[in-house]
Write a protein that holds these residues in place. Structure first.
Motif, PDB file in Angstrom:
ATOM      1  N   CYS A 291       2.600  12.202  -7.378  1.00  0.00           N
ATOM      2  CA  CYS A 291       1.773  11.589  -6.336  1.00  0.00           C
ATOM      3  C   CYS A 291       1.109  12.659  -5.472  1.00  0.00           C
ATOM      4  O   CYS A 291       1.724  13.668  -5.117  1.00  0.00           O
ATOM      5  N   ASN A 292      -0.132  12.432  -5.133  1.00  0.00           N
ATOM      6  CA  ASN A 292      -0.896  13.348  -4.300  1.00  0.00           C
ATOM      7  C   ASN A 292      -0.412  13.288  -2.846  1.00  0.00           C
ATOM      8  O   ASN A 292      -0.353  12.216  -2.255  1.00  0.00           O
ATOM      9  N   GLN A 293      -0.081  14.448  -2.292  1.00  0.00           N
ATOM     10  CA  GLN A 293       0.491  14.504  -0.946  1.00  0.00           C
ATOM     11  C   GLN A 293      -0.424  13.918   0.117  1.00  0.00           C
ATOM     12  O   GLN A 293       0.019  13.139   0.971  1.00  0.00           O
ATOM     13  N   SER A 294      -1.680  14.256   0.082  1.00  0.00           N
ATOM     14  CA  SER A 294      -2.602  13.758   1.098  1.00  0.00           C
ATOM     15  C   SER A 294      -2.720  12.239   1.043  1.00  0.00           C
ATOM     16  O   SER A 294      -2.906  11.578   2.081  1.00  0.00           O
ATOM     17  N   ARG A 295      -2.580  11.677  -0.147  1.00  0.00           N
ATOM     18  CA  ARG A 295      -2.663  10.225  -0.288  1.00  0.00           C
ATOM     19  C   ARG A 295      -1.435   9.542   0.300  1.00  0.00           C
ATOM     20  O   ARG A 295      -1.541   8.485   0.932  1.00  0.00           O
ATOM     21  N   VAL A 296      -0.276  10.144   0.079  1.00  0.00           N
ATOM     22  CA  VAL A 296       0.951   9.605   0.666  1.00  0.00           C
ATOM     23  C   VAL A 296       0.828   9.565   2.184  1.00  0.00           C
ATOM     24  O   VAL A 296       1.047   8.532   2.830  1.00  0.00           O
ATOM     25  N   PHE A 297       0.452  10.690   2.777  1.00  0.00           N
ATOM     26  CA  PHE A 297       0.406  10.776   4.225  1.00  0.00           C
ATOM     27  C   PHE A 297      -0.735   9.948   4.820  1.00  0.00           C
ATOM     28  O   PHE A 297      -0.598   9.409   5.930  1.00  0.00           O
ATOM     29  N   TRP A 298      -1.837   9.829   4.109  1.00  0.00           N
ATOM     30  CA  TRP A 298      -2.949   9.036   4.635  1.00  0.00           C
ATOM     31  C   TRP A 298      -2.562   7.569   4.768  1.00  0.00           C
ATOM     32  O   TRP A 298      -2.836   6.924   5.799  1.00  0.00           O
ATOM     33  N   ILE A 299      -1.926   7.040   3.736  1.00  0.00           N
ATOM     34  CA  ILE A 299      -1.496   5.637   3.787  1.00  0.00           C
ATOM     35  C   ILE A 299      -0.503   5.431   4.918  1.00  0.00           C
ATOM     36  O   ILE A 299      -0.610   4.472   5.699  1.00  0.00           O
TER      37      ILE A 299
ATOM     38  N   ALA B  70       0.823  -1.213   0.000  1.00  0.00           N
ATOM     39  CA  ALA B  70       0.000   0.000   0.000  1.00  0.00           C
ATOM     40  C   ALA B  70       0.856   1.262   0.000  1.00  0.00           C
ATOM     41  O   ALA B  70       0.478   2.284  -0.581  1.00  0.00           O
ATOM     42  N   SER B  71       2.020   1.208   0.633  1.00  0.00           N
ATOM     43  CA  SER B  71       2.923   2.352   0.614  1.00  0.00           C
ATOM     44  C   SER B  71       3.918   2.263  -0.541  1.00  0.00           C
ATOM     45  O   SER B  71       4.119   3.237  -1.277  1.00  0.00           O
ATOM     46  N   VAL B  72       4.504   1.094  -0.731  1.00  0.00           N
ATOM     47  CA  VAL B  72       5.563   0.936  -1.730  1.00  0.00           C
ATOM     48  C   VAL B  72       5.063   1.200  -3.153  1.00  0.00           C
ATOM     49  O   VAL B  72       5.797   1.745  -3.990  1.00  0.00           O
ATOM     50  N   ILE B  73       3.813   0.855  -3.448  1.00  0.00           N
ATOM     51  CA  ILE B  73       3.293   1.034  -4.805  1.00  0.00           C
ATOM     52  C   ILE B  73       3.260   2.518  -5.212  1.00  0.00           C
ATOM     53  O   ILE B  73       3.308   2.845  -6.396  1.00  0.00           O
ATOM     54  N   GLN B  74       3.229   3.414  -4.230  1.00  0.00           N
ATOM     55  CA  GLN B  74       3.184   4.843  -4.540  1.00  0.00           C
ATOM     56  C   GLN B  74       4.557   5.433  -4.895  1.00  0.00           C
ATOM     57  O   GLN B  74       4.641   6.547  -5.414  1.00  0.00           O
TER      58      GLN B  74
END
Length: 217
Positions: A144-152, A131-135
């Motif tokens: 990559c969207n910042q909020s998506r990085v931090f949410w995961i 879930a994290s590595v795929i980004q």
């Protein structure tokens, strides 16, 4: 192409004793034989390699899938997710698959993000790590969207598996290359809840002064 004959030929080349880059290079002539096939056909060949459970052939299957990236369609997500669950089984294969073929698919179709959020509660650690590595693929391309990085990352901070926590740190580290201030603030604001192993990984690409300041927290 007769995939069984290809597997026999690869075994004759002692592919199992090669490193990952050598395996990919050995496989390139074979991929050229199938590159004009449909995406479904190529994926079928890849799955036949994966079904052998041979680690070397697994590397080759993921590489062939990545080489077919100009044919990707959003529907291939179901195939890739099945591979992640059934054939990955460790962090090495997870990182290989997710930072190349699967990461490319998410890069092409960022709307798939909502589907990877389901992985954070999966019982298999490599799926949660994914879930994290795929980004990371999209992060390296600065899309990559910042909020998506931090949410995961925040969703995985309580994970009991060290490899999952290291994957979060790796994602933050790569994101800090393009957005150091954002990662710095994230670390400062969440210092009480971020495991130290994740925290240390996240600092590796930061400038020495910032890194020293954060390590004192």
């Amino acid at each position: 192409m007769n995939i069984e004959n290809v597997i026999k030929q690869l075994c004759k080349e002692d592919i199992q004793k090669k490193n990952a880059n050598d395996i990919r290079n050995i496989g390139k002539p074979y991929f050229r034989m199938i590159k004009n096939e449909s995406l479904d056909t190529i994926m079928q060949y890849c799955e036949m390699l994966l079904s052998t459970k041979d680690p070397a052939l697994k590397i080759l299957a993921f590489d062939w899938a990545y080489c077919a990236r100009d044919k990707y369609q959003i529907s291939i997500f179901e195939v890739f997710e099945k591979w992640l669950i059934e054939y990955v089984c460790d962090w090495i294969a997870c990182d290989d698959f997710c930072t190349h073929a699967f990461g490319e698919l998410l890069y092409q179709y960022p709307e798939l993000y909502d589907r990877i959020t389901n992985w954070i509660s999966n019982e298999m650690f490599w799926v949660r790590r994914a879930a994290s590595v795929i980004q990371i693929y999209s992060v390296k391309k600065n899309t990559c969207n910042q909020s998506r990085v931090f949410w995961i990352v925040k969703s995985l901070l309580g994970d009991h598996n060290e490899l999952v926590l290291k994957g979060c740190g790796w994602l933050l580290k790569e994101y800090s290359i393009h957005n150091p201030k954002a990662v710095e603030m994230f670390l400062r604001n969440n210092v009480k809840t971020i495991p130290r192993i994740t925290f240390r990984y996240a600092l590796k690409k930061m400038d020495p002064i910032t890194r020293q300041s954060l390590m004192k927290l």
